[in-house]
Design an enzyme around this catalytic site. Structure first.
Site, PDB file in Angstrom:
ATOM      1  N   ASP A 280      61.853  12.868 -31.046  1.00 36.09           N
ATOM      2  CA  ASP A 280      60.713  12.049 -31.433  1.00 36.09           C
ATOM      3  C   ASP A 280      59.793  12.927 -32.286  1.00 36.09           C
ATOM      4  OD1 ASP A 280      58.858  10.076 -31.804  1.00 36.09           O
ATOM      5  OD2 ASP A 280      58.845   9.424 -29.726  1.00 36.09           O
TER       6      ASP A 280
HETATM    7  C1  NOJ Z   1      56.723   8.175 -32.492  1.00 38.44           C
HETATM    8  C2  NOJ Z   1      57.337   7.113 -31.644  1.00 38.44           C
HETATM    9  O1  NOJ Z   1      57.336   7.485 -30.276  1.00 38.44           O
HETATM   10  C3  NOJ Z   1      58.750   6.751 -32.064  1.00 38.44           C
HETATM   11  O2  NOJ Z   1      59.176   5.640 -31.311  1.00 38.44           O
HETATM   12  C4  NOJ Z   1      58.812   6.491 -33.539  1.00 38.44           C
HETATM   13  O3  NOJ Z   1      60.119   6.111 -33.914  1.00 38.44           O
HETATM   14  C5  NOJ Z   1      58.363   7.726 -34.284  1.00 38.44           C
HETATM   15  N1  NOJ Z   1      56.987   8.046 -33.901  1.00 38.44           N
HETATM   16  C6  NOJ Z   1      58.449   7.562 -35.799  1.00 38.44           C
HETATM   17  O4  NOJ Z   1      57.541   6.639 -36.244  1.00 38.44           O
END
Ligand code: NOJ
Length: 754
Positions: A280
């Site tokens: 993430d």
């Molecule tokens: C953080 C989020 O937790 C995740 O779900 C997402 O895909 C990413 N940012 C990218 O935007």
């Protein structure tokens, strides 16, 4: 570039490339950057501030791309921009390795579907698959190759804002929804035309964050992990998902993004996953913050060694230290190459070495395809859940009405109608509830709108608001008392008041957890004042989590949960209200009465005095406001002749459950027929009821349909904390079939060892 148009198998083309790469280029193939263009930053900002750093981001990222230091970019959605950046990689970098473009295509790119929790409420894998294939078609047309979806985290605590992105509380429904989404996004195989790589997330357990607070730690027993939180991931992998994303938080004391049990033991060794894993955003760097890694080089080593192939990063990626970690021996060359191999294999499978660019004209055509709007409308119709309908108030007959008051701060807000996690939408194409109703009833009925109360500010602003310019109503421009009086006056003089209440779209989603479930602002007061007028009231709830509707559930005769219904939401809602289609969705979560009851699930185990759930609290009824699986219809369904083909069978056998379902109403309608089981005894105790089958059927007036469900070893298997392994016990099983998780019709069967 040595690999273009090469017809040899992917493996040898990958090996050939790896042999040419420096350690820094390998690290680059494992680094993904956010690319926000200029809109997030400002060159006038104070040096050192985040805005000023953001202003430098494009230049920094472009430099990395040409230096072979980036494998993928996220957040670029314009085809011309994608082509420009791709050219930097293909034409200006030493090895010419193309970029993968990733993006959060969560519930649509341009054409917005209902939010994921709503899609799950359709209990209709076909609708879900079709919806995500439409989303994939739009994404691929603009040049996106990979979506960070589906989010398959089980969510049992509605305080957690990201409950809106998943399929709710149940592993069986969650698994069915997960695999339908993967099929929709990816098609037959990775690289299928008009499809994208699917990345189920967040592995694993993120939905169980302590207190529902986003990113907080998670502590789950092995039994909960295997039986509840992991099955939707397993289903997504079995459906062929090419990618998996890590989770931010600690899982049982080890950060998920550096957790080799998760990525190596479970994902790759046990489940045989052969795709690539992405962290993430900034989650590898965060291994230092979490008190796990000593420094960024250590974080990088722990990430790769745990099986996290790509680091998603904003600035200064930890994976920039991989050459250093290689040199010190903290990462072995084989481990690094294995990660690079998985990423390059995905690029080859997507055809990027042969077709790195995207056709801009075709993108425009695909985005304008009217068939996509129809998919979104039908999905919104199929996902709405009718919570209450006293005396058959719904459907409304426009012929009986001269005037309709449409009331509430969300009733004519296009942006809120779309819900969170969308960035590339088109408001001109979006139909609000007010517009949908006006369009449906025609000029013979007077339809007027009043917001009644303001959309208030969050206590802490959402970073997403800056990205799409979303703003609450300005208190200086909005006289609440006067607006409330105007709305109530409108309701008083109308034949029916349709009140649209819920959470503003920035009050749900990532970084949008809440410590209460009440209707924000003065919405309850508005509802009470409108009901007080004596005009018939229909409440439409716009939400992504259960809200405290105790008052409404007693005083408002008709309540329809429309979720955030998407681009054609208003039209879908009008078709439901006026009976062109019958509501057929069912709740994918237990709807508590109050926040004090959470977490609350239907599938709890039985314990002392199990049939006295109502008395579990002395100050509040211990039952939910609406049970899991609940949803009313304009049809009326009766269940008869529940039978099992074999009353006694063995642990290896599959039994067939049959039931007749009859629509006794005088109109066609859909029902979601649900099957629940309970294992009475065994090596461990099992939930009082567990969903193990469902079918959404359309029955015409008076139609009776025999349905069959299979219950085999797979449905009865569970991970036993006593045996510490998967078991299929001999036992007596209860079976219930009906329209929600409290279905009364039941039978039993026996399973013996041999
Ligand atoms: C953080 C989020 O937790 C995740 O779900 C997402 O895909 C990413 N940012 C990218 O935007």
């Amino acid at each position: 570039m040595t690999t273009t148009n090469d017809a040899s198998p992917i493996d040898s083309r990958v090996d050939e490339l790896i042999a040419q790469m420096t350690p820094a280029e390998k690290a680059g193939q494992l680094t993904q950057y956010f690319y926000f263009g200029s809109f997030m930053g400002s060159s006038d900002a104070e040096p050192g501030s985040i805005e000023s750093a953001m202003a430098q981001l494009p230049e920094m990222v472009e430099g990395s791309v040409t230096a072979g230091g980036a494998t993928s970019l996220l957040f670029v959605t314009h085809p011309a921009e994608i082509n420009r950046l791709q050219r930097l990689a293909v034409e200006d970098s030493r090895l010419g390795i193309p970029l993968l473009f990733g993006f959060d295509v969560i519930h649509g790119l341009r054409t917005i579907l209902p939010v994921p929790i709503a899609m799950a409420a359709s209990w209709d894998p076909e609708t879900i698959e079709l919806g995500q294939s439409m989303a994939a078609r739009e994404a691929r047309a603009v040049g996106i190759h990979w979506t960070f979806a589906p989010m398959v985290d089980i969510a049992r605590d509605p305080r957690w804002g990201r409950i809106v992105e998943g399929a709710g509380e149940d592993p069986y429904l969650g698994a069915a929804v997960a695999s339908a989404q993967v099929r929709g996004f990816q098609g037959e195989q990775i690289g299928a035309p008009e499809h994208v790589i699917a990345g189920p997330k967040h592995f694993a357990g993120y939905g169980a964050a302590l207190g529902g607070r986003d990113y907080d730690e998670v502590n789950l027993s092995d039994a909960e992990l295997w039986n509840v939180y992991l099955p939707p991931f397993k289903a997504a992998i079995d459906a062929g998902a090419g990618n998996v994303m890590t989770a931010y938080m600690d899982l049982n004391g080890v950060p998920a993004s550096g957790n080799s049990w998760l990525f190596t033991d479970v994902l790759r060794t046990t489940w045989g996953f052969d795709g690539f894993v992405v962290s993430d955003a900034n989650a590898v760097r965060s291994l230092v913050t979490q008190g796990f890694a000593a420094d960024l080089a250590d974080a990088a080593a722990r990430g790769v060694n745990a099986g996290v192939d790509i680091e998603m990063s904003m600035f200064d990626p930890a994976y920039g230290r991989l050459p250093e970690a290689l040199e010190s021996g903290a990462v072995l060359a084989e481990a690094l190459d294995a990660s690079v191999r998985r990423v390059l294999a995905a690029k080859f499978a997507m055809g990027l070495f042969d077709t790195p660019y995207v056709e801009e004209d075709r993108a425009r055509e695909v985005l304008a395809d009217p068939a996509h709007r129809e998919v979104a409308r039908v999905a919104a119709e199929r996902s709405a859940v009718m919570l209450r309908n006293e005396d058959g108030l719904l459907p409304l007959d426009p012929g009986d009405l001269k005037s309709i008051a449409v009331i509430g701060p969300l009733a004519d807000s296009k942006r809120d109608t779309l819900g969170p996690w969308v960035f590339d939408f088109d408001l001109d194409e979006t139909v609000s509830v007010f517009e949908g109703i006006r369009g449906r009833v025609g000029s013979g009925v007077q339809v007027e709108f009043a917001p009644g109360v303001a959309r208030t500010q969050r206590l802490h602003p959402s970073p997403f608001d800056r990205m799409d310019g979303y703003a609450a109503d300005d208190p200086d421009d909005f006289d609440d008392d006067a607006e409330m009086a105007r709305a109530v006056g409108l309701a008083r003089s109308a034949d029916v008041a349709i009140v649209v209440l819920g959470e503003w779209q920035n009050q749900i989603g990532e970084l949008a957890s809440r410590s209460s479930l009440e209707l924000p602002g003065r919405q309850l007061e508005l509802l009470q004042a409108v009901v007080e007028t004596g005009t018939q009231v229909v409440l439409l709830v716009m939400n992504g989590r259960p809200l405290d509707l105790r008052w409404a559930a007693e005083h408002v005769p008709a309540i329809l949960d429309i979720w955030y219904p998407g681009t054609r939401g208003g039209e879908a809602v009008a078709n439901l209200l006026f009976g062109d289609v019958s509501p057929g969705g069912k709740l994918p979560f237990t709807w508590p009465r109050t926040v004090g009851q959470v977490p609350m699930i239907y599938s709890h185990t039985r314990s002392q005095d199990p049939d006295n759930q109502a008395h579990r609290y002395w100050n509040e009824d211990g039952t939910p406001l609406f049970p899991f699986g609940h949803g009313l219809s304009y049809g009326h369904f009766e269940y008869t002749n529940l039978a099992i083909d074999r009353p006694v069978s063995t642990t290896q056998d599959t039994v067939t459950v049959s039931v007749d379902v009859t629509n006794t109403a005088n109109r066609e309608a859909d029902e979601v027929v649900q099957l629940y089981i309970h294992q009475r005894y065994g090596s461990a105790s099992r939930p009082g009821r567990e969903l193990k089958g469902f079918q959404r059927v359309t029955l015409s007036a008076g139609e009776s349909r025999p349905l069959r469900f299979l219950l085999g070893p797979d449905e009865r298997r569970y991970w036993s904390a006593a045996v510490r392994d998967w078991v299929t016990d001999a036992s007596t099983f209860d079976v219930w079939v009906g329209g929600d998780s409290t279905a009364p019709l039941s039978t039993t069967f026996e399973v013996t060892d041999s």
